[in-house]
Design an enzyme around this catalytic site. Structure first.
Site, PDB file in Angstrom:
ATOM      1  N   HIS A  87       0.914   4.409   0.761  1.00 33.19           N
ATOM      2  CA  HIS A  87       0.439   3.180   0.856  1.00 33.19           C
ATOM      3  C   HIS A  87       0.113   2.696   2.237  1.00 33.19           C
ATOM      4  CE1 HIS A  87      -0.234   2.882  -3.505  1.00 33.19           C
ATOM      5  NE2 HIS A  87       1.198   3.159  -3.581  1.00 33.19           N
ATOM      6  N   SER A  97      -0.880   7.284  -6.762  1.00 31.07           N
ATOM      7  CA  SER A  97      -0.376   5.759  -6.878  1.00 31.07           C
ATOM      8  C   SER A  97      -1.653   5.043  -6.186  1.00 31.07           C
ATOM      9  CB  SER A  97       0.788   5.428  -6.050  1.00 31.07           C
ATOM     10  OG  SER A  97       1.029   4.007  -6.319  1.00 31.07           O
ATOM     11  N   GLU A 135      -7.333   1.314  -2.587  1.00 25.14           N
ATOM     12  CA  GLU A 135      -6.737   2.765  -2.350  1.00 25.14           C
ATOM     13  C   GLU A 135      -6.093   3.523  -3.488  1.00 25.14           C
ATOM     14  OE1 GLU A 135      -3.614   3.580  -1.551  1.00 25.14           O
ATOM     15  OE2 GLU A 135      -2.534   1.694  -1.651  1.00 25.14           O
TER      16      GLU A 135
END
Length: 185
Positions: free
Chosen positions: A60, A107, A133
């Site tokens: 992330h 994720s 994303e």
């Protein structure tokens, strides 16, 4: 005496050319934060952005793009992704970790557009998601969201024994019953 094995050996997570696939999200499964993604939640984002409009990051980190998404689509199980690692030192590191079996989680990074919340059960059902994303991570919030080398079938890529899956309805019921019991003390 031989050591006891609790888990099967991991499948190769990335092909030699950097391609991989998997489910980044599964419908109806509660993640570790109490979120449950509902079918259709990604439809608007995918229609407006497509695969190229969603970033592929490492853990992330917006400063660590590691490749491109070739395909993102909803099917009856969840959000299916196909991508390719390429283009940076972070990408080379991510590919090496994937080949070593140390990085295979997926994720999603998103903004909630629509959700229903059951505060008593501490469950949030996400009905619409603005997907920004999909990251490669070591520890996904949805433990079943895993990457596999490209070319493996969807059933194999998302294959989790049904008894090992987190059933959102059962967890919600247990939380509700626990909350009621706490109130009666």
């Amino acid at each position: 005496m031989a050591p006891e094995r609790k888990f099967a050996a991991p499948l190769e997570a990335v092909a030699a050319d950097g391609r991989f696939c998997g489910y980044a999200s599964l419908f109806g499964r509660m993640d570790l934060s109490g979120d449950v993604v509902m079918p259709g939640a990604f439809a608007r984002t995918l229609r407006l952005r497509g695969a190229r409009g969603v970033r592929m990051l490492l853990e992330h980190d917006p400063r660590a793009p590691v490749g491109v998404w070739l395909r993102l689509e909803e099917d009856r199980r969840g959000l299916w992704v196909e991508g390719r690692i390429a283009g940076s030192a972070d990408a080379a590191r991510a590919g090496a970790l994937m080949r070593a079996g140390r990085l295979d989680g997926l994720s999603i990074g998103f903004r909630t557009v629509g959700a229903d919340e059951d505060r008593l059960a501490r469950v949030r059902r996400l009905t619409e998601i603005d997907l920004w994303e999909v990251s490669l991570v070591a520890s996904p919030m949805l433990p079943e969201a895993r990457a596999r080398a490209a070319g493996r079938g969807r059933a194999e890529a998302g294959g989790v024994a049904p008894e090992a899956a987190v059933d959102a309805g059962l967890v919600a019921l247990l939380r509700r019953e626990t909350a009621i019991l706490r109130q009666t003390r």
